[in-house]
Motif scaffolding. Structure first.
Motif, PDB file in Angstrom:
ATOM      1  N   TYR A 294       0.957  -1.157  -0.161  1.00 43.69           N
ATOM      2  CA  TYR A 294       0.123  -0.153  -0.065  1.00 43.69           C
ATOM      3  C   TYR A 294       0.790   1.321  -0.028  1.00 43.69           C
ATOM      4  O   TYR A 294       1.819   1.323   0.782  1.00 43.69           O
ATOM      5  CB  TYR A 294      -1.020   0.147   1.193  1.00 43.69           C
ATOM      6  N   PRO A 295       0.552   2.362  -0.631  1.00 41.51           N
ATOM      7  CA  PRO A 295       1.490   3.507  -0.803  1.00 41.51           C
ATOM      8  C   PRO A 295       1.657   4.272   0.245  1.00 41.51           C
ATOM      9  O   PRO A 295       0.928   4.339   1.384  1.00 41.51           O
ATOM     10  CB  PRO A 295       0.510   4.364  -1.886  1.00 41.51           C
ATOM     11  N   ILE A 296       3.083   4.383   0.488  1.00 41.68           N
ATOM     12  CA  ILE A 296       3.267   5.521   1.658  1.00 41.68           C
ATOM     13  C   ILE A 296       3.944   6.843   0.948  1.00 41.68           C
ATOM     14  O   ILE A 296       4.144   6.893  -0.229  1.00 41.68           O
ATOM     15  CB  ILE A 296       4.805   4.639   2.219  1.00 41.68           C
ATOM     16  N   SER A 297       4.068   7.531   2.024  1.00 44.57           N
ATOM     17  CA  SER A 297       4.796   8.958   1.597  1.00 44.57           C
ATOM     18  C   SER A 297       5.434   9.529   2.891  1.00 44.57           C
ATOM     19  O   SER A 297       5.692   8.852   3.888  1.00 44.57           O
ATOM     20  CB  SER A 297       3.552   9.688   1.261  1.00 44.57           C
ATOM     21  N   TRP A 298       6.088  10.665   2.508  1.00 41.06           N
ATOM     22  CA  TRP A 298       6.943  11.245   3.685  1.00 41.06           C
ATOM     23  C   TRP A 298       6.145  12.141   4.480  1.00 41.06           C
ATOM     24  O   TRP A 298       6.400  12.901   5.310  1.00 41.06           O
ATOM     25  CB  TRP A 298       8.077  11.853   3.317  1.00 41.06           C
ATOM     26  N   SER A 299       4.715  12.371   4.166  1.00 39.42           N
ATOM     27  CA  SER A 299       3.789  13.383   4.785  1.00 39.42           C
ATOM     28  C   SER A 299       3.040  12.824   6.037  1.00 39.42           C
ATOM     29  O   SER A 299       2.762  11.633   6.057  1.00 39.42           O
ATOM     30  CB  SER A 299       2.921  13.925   3.968  1.00 39.42           C
ATOM     31  N   ASN A 300       2.665  13.643   6.929  1.00 37.55           N
ATOM     32  CA  ASN A 300       1.905  13.495   8.228  1.00 37.55           C
ATOM     33  C   ASN A 300       2.586  12.245   9.016  1.00 37.55           C
ATOM     34  O   ASN A 300       3.650  11.247   8.356  1.00 37.55           O
ATOM     35  CB  ASN A 300       0.377  13.329   7.804  1.00 37.55           C
ATOM     36  N   GLU A 301       2.011  11.889  10.130  1.00 39.05           N
ATOM     37  CA  GLU A 301       2.459  10.997  10.949  1.00 39.05           C
ATOM     38  C   GLU A 301       2.311   9.596  10.730  1.00 39.05           C
ATOM     39  O   GLU A 301       2.953   8.547  10.719  1.00 39.05           O
ATOM     40  CB  GLU A 301       1.871  11.158  12.386  1.00 39.05           C
ATOM     41  N   GLU A 302       1.123   9.309   9.758  1.00 34.81           N
ATOM     42  CA  GLU A 302       0.900   8.158   9.364  1.00 34.81           C
ATOM     43  C   GLU A 302       1.460   7.579   8.172  1.00 34.81           C
ATOM     44  O   GLU A 302       1.859   6.496   7.977  1.00 34.81           O
ATOM     45  CB  GLU A 302      -0.786   7.886   8.867  1.00 34.81           C
ATOM     46  N   ARG A 303       2.576   8.522   7.611  1.00 33.05           N
ATOM     47  CA  ARG A 303       3.213   8.343   6.353  1.00 33.05           C
ATOM     48  C   ARG A 303       2.286   7.691   5.136  1.00 33.05           C
ATOM     49  O   ARG A 303       2.835   6.615   4.643  1.00 33.05           O
ATOM     50  CB  ARG A 303       4.448   7.434   6.859  1.00 33.05           C
ATOM     51  N   ASP A 304       1.110   8.080   5.151  1.00 33.50           N
ATOM     52  CA  ASP A 304       0.449   7.582   3.881  1.00 33.50           C
ATOM     53  C   ASP A 304      -0.224   8.697   3.145  1.00 33.50           C
ATOM     54  O   ASP A 304       0.527   9.802   2.850  1.00 33.50           O
ATOM     55  CB  ASP A 304      -0.950   6.855   4.645  1.00 33.50           C
ATOM     56  N   LEU A 305      -1.360   8.413   2.285  1.00 34.98           N
ATOM     57  CA  LEU A 305      -1.811   9.441   1.460  1.00 34.98           C
ATOM     58  C   LEU A 305      -2.894  10.204   1.914  1.00 34.98           C
ATOM     59  O   LEU A 305      -3.459  10.913   1.122  1.00 34.98           O
ATOM     60  CB  LEU A 305      -2.203   8.852   0.221  1.00 34.98           C
ATOM     61  N   SER A 306      -3.196  10.164   3.399  1.00 33.41           N
ATOM     62  CA  SER A 306      -4.541  10.834   3.709  1.00 33.41           C
ATOM     63  C   SER A 306      -4.488  12.214   3.951  1.00 33.41           C
ATOM     64  O   SER A 306      -5.418  13.132   3.834  1.00 33.41           O
ATOM     65  CB  SER A 306      -4.690  10.250   5.348  1.00 33.41           C
ATOM     66  N   ILE A 307      -3.124  12.884   3.725  1.00 30.06           N
ATOM     67  CA  ILE A 307      -3.069  14.359   3.705  1.00 30.06           C
ATOM     68  C   ILE A 307      -3.625  14.782   2.414  1.00 30.06           C
ATOM     69  O   ILE A 307      -3.955  16.048   2.191  1.00 30.06           O
ATOM     70  CB  ILE A 307      -1.497  14.798   3.782  1.00 30.06           C
ATOM     71  N   TRP A 308      -3.733  14.005   1.405  1.00 29.12           N
ATOM     72  CA  TRP A 308      -4.264  14.441  -0.040  1.00 29.12           C
ATOM     73  C   TRP A 308      -5.411  13.823  -0.466  1.00 29.12           C
ATOM     74  O   TRP A 308      -6.392  14.239  -1.053  1.00 29.12           O
ATOM     75  CB  TRP A 308      -3.147  13.982  -1.234  1.00 29.12           C
ATOM     76  N   LEU A 309      -5.822  12.478   0.298  1.00 31.81           N
ATOM     77  CA  LEU A 309      -6.980  11.932  -0.396  1.00 31.81           C
ATOM     78  C   LEU A 309      -7.560  11.261   1.059  1.00 31.81           C
ATOM     79  O   LEU A 309      -8.265  10.179   0.664  1.00 31.81           O
ATOM     80  CB  LEU A 309      -6.486  10.664  -1.157  1.00 31.81           C
ATOM     81  N   GLY A 310      -7.564  11.936   2.038  1.00 37.01           N
ATOM     82  CA  GLY A 310      -8.063  11.472   3.370  1.00 37.01           C
ATOM     83  C   GLY A 310      -9.768  11.640   3.495  1.00 37.01           C
ATOM     84  O   GLY A 310     -10.217  11.196   4.436  1.00 37.01           O
ATOM     85  N   ASN A 311      -9.946  12.459   2.758  1.00 37.55           N
ATOM     86  CA  ASN A 311     -11.643  12.696   2.960  1.00 37.55           C
ATOM     87  C   ASN A 311     -12.354  12.835   1.800  1.00 37.55           C
ATOM     88  O   ASN A 311     -11.870  12.898   0.661  1.00 37.55           O
ATOM     89  CB  ASN A 311     -11.862  14.110   3.769  1.00 37.55           C
TER      90      ASN A 311
END
Length: 456
Positions: A294-311
């Motif tokens: 599952y994709p990871i990133s360097w953003s937010n504490e979860e290191r996932d995509l929720s900062i861009w696609l979380g809602n």
């Protein structure tokens, strides 16, 4: 050999102006030129120019001992060329030293890697062409938007011929393993994976000036001591936004002094050497595969995509945008293509984020909208107008095709009428001119005839 890899991300989006519902179909210019120029000039003066000067001085002073790498988005390069050409010149000067590597990335700093492998490849190729144009380098290492990575993405990147990729080194992926080694992709073992040491990177990006931090103040000696704390470590990957220097951490915090002292401290007090990502990929063998389903990133504490696609707002905007992607393959209009590139920039989805209070990124200070809902409405208005323009080029339904055909016919008739009016005007102008030119001759003949009559 023990290596330090410095990679700086440079990106600035083209921000949209306040685009109202009543602008849809009436005004096709979407951009806030004042904000875009002002912010780029601010970054240039506070961060890019002074930091580039420091890096150039360090490279010259330390000869082959100091090396860095950059991931600069195509959008940022466009803005530099438009608003701050001296910044672009300073990056070119760094490239000419031979000690700086420029990495490939999606041109638009987009999330296209999550949607379309073919369009993803096209954006990366366009970006690589720009890197070759400005810096004379053919990128060998890839760095995705915001360090986004997954097994599927790594397969596409490997297929494009890159030898390494940069990404985050989150605990939920690595477990007990350290990011301070070279790994390889689980699905494409030839692709080497350099994973960010987020602890040490964030010490510089976020905690450096925090006087409540237990390690404040952070000196180069202390920082290099942390690197040497585990003698088995092979690489330390420090990946951060370039704005860390001079913008997130202002000059008054001592961040420039820290950077200036770091190479000398490394040389004197450690076994580490600075190296580019390509050099590390060539010099080190992977110790293990890294599996990231599952994709990871360097953003937010979860290191996932929720900062861009979380809602739901972000997901609706994202899905509506890329619903248009298949039809964009048939568009050859430069203005429409350029707007399409700017619409994909991930910052637009970031502005719709509802996790501001859990996100430690200073980027939130550059959000031009007061609420995620306002950002969503503004973006969807722009996207609606863009879709109307796209329909005139590549209609989606039978009704739209008929409307497009009628619009084309109307445009052709208007063009024909314009040409006829121009021809008629030219003819009228020519007739008047001819009459004016012939009048003196007629007057002359009349006077001659009068003289002859008098003589007779």
């Amino acid at each position: 050999m023990k290596a330090i890899c410095l990679n700086f991300q440079v990106h600035q989006p083209f921000r949209f102006r306040r685009y109202r519902f009543f602008d849809i179909g009436n005004d096709h210019y979407y951009y806030d030129d004042y904000s875009n120029e002002t912010i780029m000039r601010k970054m240039a003066d506070h961060s890019y120019l002074p930091t580039n000067k420091i890096l150039l001085d360090l490279i010259r002073k330390n000869k082959n001992a100091f090396k860095v790498s950059f991931t600069i988005s195509g959008i940022a390069l466009e803005q530099m060329d438009l608003y701050a050409p001296e910044v672009l010149d300073s990056f070119i000067e760094l490239a000419e030293t031979g000690q700086v590597e420029f990495l490939a990335a999606p041109y638009s700093h987009s999330l296209i890697s999550l949607k379309s492998p073919e369009s993803f490849k096209a954006q990366v190729e366009k970006h690589a062409t720009l890197i070759q144009k400005y810096f004379g380098q053919e990128p060998k290492v890839f760095c995705n938007t915001e360090k986004i990575y997954s097994d599927d993405i790594s397969a596409v990147v490997a297929d494009m011929g890159f030898k390494a990729i940069l990404t985050e080194g989150p605990k939920h992926v690595l477990g007990w393993k350290s990011p301070n080694y070279v790994y390889c992709s689980a699905v494409s073992p030839k692709l080497k994976v350099l994973m960010r040491n987020f602890q040490m990177s964030d010490d510089l990006s976020f905690r450096f000036s925090n006087q409540a931090w237990s390690e404040y103040p952070l000196t180069s000696e202390k920082f290099v001591g942390w690197m040497d704390s585990n003698p088995k470590d092979e690489v330390v990957n420090l990946f951060m936004d370039y704005e860390t220097f001079g913008e997130y951490q202002r000059e008054s915090t001592g961040i420039f002094k820290f950077l200036q002292e770091l190479p000398a401290t490394v040389a004197k007090k450690s076994k580490f050497k600075f190296a580019t990502p390509s050099e590390i990929a060539d010099a080190f063998q992977p110790i293990s595969i890294v599996s990231v389903p599952y994709p990871i990133s360097w953003s937010n504490e979860e290191r996932d995509l929720s900062i861009w696609l979380g809602n739901e707002l972000q997901q609706e905007a994202f899905n509506k945008l890329y619903k248009l992607e298949p039809r964009m393959q048939f568009v050859d209009d430069p203005a429409l293509i350029k707007d399409w590139e700017y619409l994909q920039v991930c910052n637009h989805f970031y502005y719709m984020n509802t996790k501001f209070f859990t996100d430690g990124s200073p980027q939130r200070t550059y959000n031009p909208f007061e609420s995620p809902y306002e950002a969503f409405i503004n973006y969807m208005n722009v996207l609606s107008d863009f879709e109307l323009r796209l329909n005139s080029f590549v209609p989606e339904s039978k009704v739209e095709k008929e409307i497009a055909a009628l619009n084309k016919l109307l445009a052709e008739k208007e063009e024909r009428l314009r040409k006829y009016e121009l021809e008629l005007k030219n003819l009228q102008s020519g007739t008047v001119k001819k009459n004016k030119e012939s009048k003196p001759e007629a007057t002359k003949r009349k006077k001659t005839a009068t003289k002859s009559t008098k003589k007779d």
